[in-house]
Write a protein that holds these residues in place. Structure first.
Motif, PDB file in Angstrom:
ATOM      1  N   LEU A   1       0.858  -1.185   0.000  1.00 26.55           N
ATOM      2  CA  LEU A   1       0.000   0.000   0.000  1.00 26.55           C
ATOM      3  C   LEU A   1       0.896   1.238   0.000  1.00 26.55           C
ATOM      4  CD1 LEU A   1      -2.796  -1.052   2.535  1.00 26.55           C
ATOM      5  CD2 LEU A   1      -2.994  -0.835   0.050  1.00 26.55           C
ATOM      6  N   TYR A   2       1.391   1.572  -1.184  1.00 28.37           N
ATOM      7  CA  TYR A   2       2.377   2.642  -1.311  1.00 28.37           C
ATOM      8  C   TYR A   2       1.770   4.017  -1.056  1.00 28.37           C
ATOM      9  CZ  TYR A   2       5.905  -0.449  -3.445  1.00 28.37           C
ATOM     10  OH  TYR A   2       6.845  -1.424  -3.689  1.00 28.37           O
ATOM     11  N   TYR A   3       2.513   4.824  -0.285  1.00 27.24           N
ATOM     12  CA  TYR A   3       2.222   6.246  -0.156  1.00 27.24           C
ATOM     13  C   TYR A   3       2.939   7.013  -1.273  1.00 27.24           C
ATOM     14  CZ  TYR A   3       1.149   5.043   4.763  1.00 27.24           C
ATOM     15  OH  TYR A   3       0.653   4.478   5.913  1.00 27.24           O
ATOM     16  N   ASP A   4       4.175   6.626  -1.543  1.00 28.25           N
ATOM     17  CA  ASP A   4       4.982   7.201  -2.616  1.00 28.25           C
ATOM     18  C   ASP A   4       5.950   6.129  -3.082  1.00 28.25           C
ATOM     19  OD1 ASP A   4       7.642   7.844  -0.869  1.00 28.25           O
ATOM     20  OD2 ASP A   4       5.884   8.577   0.215  1.00 28.25           O
ATOM     21  N   ALA A   5       6.358   6.201  -4.352  1.00 26.84           N
ATOM     22  CA  ALA A   5       7.192   5.134  -4.906  1.00 26.84           C
ATOM     23  C   ALA A   5       7.807   5.587  -6.220  1.00 26.84           C
ATOM     24  CB  ALA A   5       6.370   3.856  -5.111  1.00 26.84           C
ATOM     25  N   CYS A   6       8.789   4.801  -6.682  1.00 30.55           N
ATOM     26  CA  CYS A   6       9.480   5.040  -7.940  1.00 30.55           C
ATOM     27  C   CYS A   6       9.756   3.694  -8.588  1.00 30.55           C
ATOM     28  CB  CYS A   6      10.792   5.789  -7.658  1.00 30.55           C
ATOM     29  SG  CYS A   6      11.870   6.026  -9.091  1.00 30.55           S
TER      30      CYS A   6
END
Length: 326
Positions: free
Chosen positions: A63-68
């Motif tokens: 459950l990503y809040y922010d990612a790359c």
């Protein structure tokens, strides 16, 4: 509430302040290429781009809040309370839930241009992750190695995509209004202004930084937007990695929230900056620091086996690291 930004030197940097009153045991999660993404309304994806990001501490699903991703496309979801509207299932659309948006986009798109094409076909379906984990009202900022950035907002009349010329996003109001409010600060400068008061009055230049008088310093989302937009636009650093990363943390540090300054409804509960992330999207490195650990910690996507099937988890280091020199 939160603040996201990008920053360009020789590399592209992207990240955010995660401001909230409660931590959900956030951790760094690396999703390798062959981890199977299971979706609620579309076909599952068995092979995709590898992803690194910060997510809620739920082991079975990122459950990503922010990612790359490994191609250099990065994304952050920010609170959009009172404005976010999720839809019912629509035939002929790519129906993904809001918590599936980051995995879907980063799994399939390698650039902002590719993401934009996918987003034009996406319908964000109103389906909770679980009964005890209802959907958060969100909007998203995306950016890639070119520095191009867009904003994605789920509104009552559908999904809106905005170009983002300032490379910044906070919370409310909707992005087009946030951008319009910058007109109120067009007189600001990183240089001291000339005396244009009138009446031949001899007024003193008694301090450095007078060109920024009027720049807001409160913690509201509109003020944070203006403050970071000004700070980012006038930021200067050397182009090496240490200087670039340090400057990025200073940009977001200009609006970090101290525990106790933003009271929430419940007793002894305050919104504060739980963590700050910074991605070097060219190299796949995630840097972060937390409220209780100001040392910068780094995790390199490319140091892992990216062809595996299993999630890779690293708990955030949340205890202060002191460097004694005597």
């Amino acid at each position: 509430m939160c603040t996201a930004s990008n920053y360009l030197t020789d590399n592209h940097y992207f990240g955010r302040n995660f401001d909230y009153e409660i931590s959900y045991n956030e951790q760094v999660i690396i999703t390798p290429r062959n981890y199977e993404f299971i979706f609620r309304k579309i076909d599952d994806i068995k092979s995709h781009y590898a992803i690194i990001g910060i997510a809620a501490g739920i082991d079975e699903y990122p459950l990503y809040y922010d990612a790359c991703n490994e191609k250099g496309l990065a994304i952050a979801g920010l609170n959009f309370s009172g404005n976010a509207v999720y839809q019912e299932y629509k035939e002929g659309m790519i129906n993904v839930t809001p918590f599936e948006l980051i995995p879907y986009i980063l799994g399939c798109a390698g650039s902002v241009g590719e993401a934009r094409k996918l987003l034009e076909e996406i319908n964000l379906v109103n389906i909770n992750f679980a009964d005890e984990l209802p959907l958060s009202p969100l909007h998203w900022m995306l950016s890639d190695n070119s520095g191009e950035a867009i904003i994605v907002e789920p509104l009552a009349d559908g999904l809106k995509i905005y170009d983002n010329p300032v490379g910044v996003l906070t919370n409310n109001p909707p992005f087009d209004k946030q951008l319009f409010y910058l007109n109120n600060y067009r007189h600001l400068s990183n240089k001291n202004p000339a005396n244009t008061f009138g009446g031949d009055i001899d007024l003193d230049e008694y301090s450095r930084g007078m060109g920024g008088i009027g720049l807001p310093g409160d913690l509201s989302s509109s003020s944070r937007f203006a403050k970071v937009a000004f700070t980012r636009a006038n930021s200067y650093s050397d182009v090496d990695e240490a200087s670039s990363v340090s400057q990025f943390f200073h940009i977001l540090g200009s609006v970090e929230q101290q525990n106790g300054c933003t009271f929430i409804d419940e007793p002894d509960l305050y919104e504060y900056t739980i963590y700050t992330s910074c991605y070097n999207t060219n190299d796949g490195v995630l840097y972060y620091r937390t409220y209780n650990n100001s040392q910068i910690t780094a995790v390199n996507l490319n140091n892992e086996n990216l062809d595996s099937n299993d999630l890779i988890n690293y708990k955030l280091i949340n205890e202060e690291q002191f460097n004694f020199i005597n």
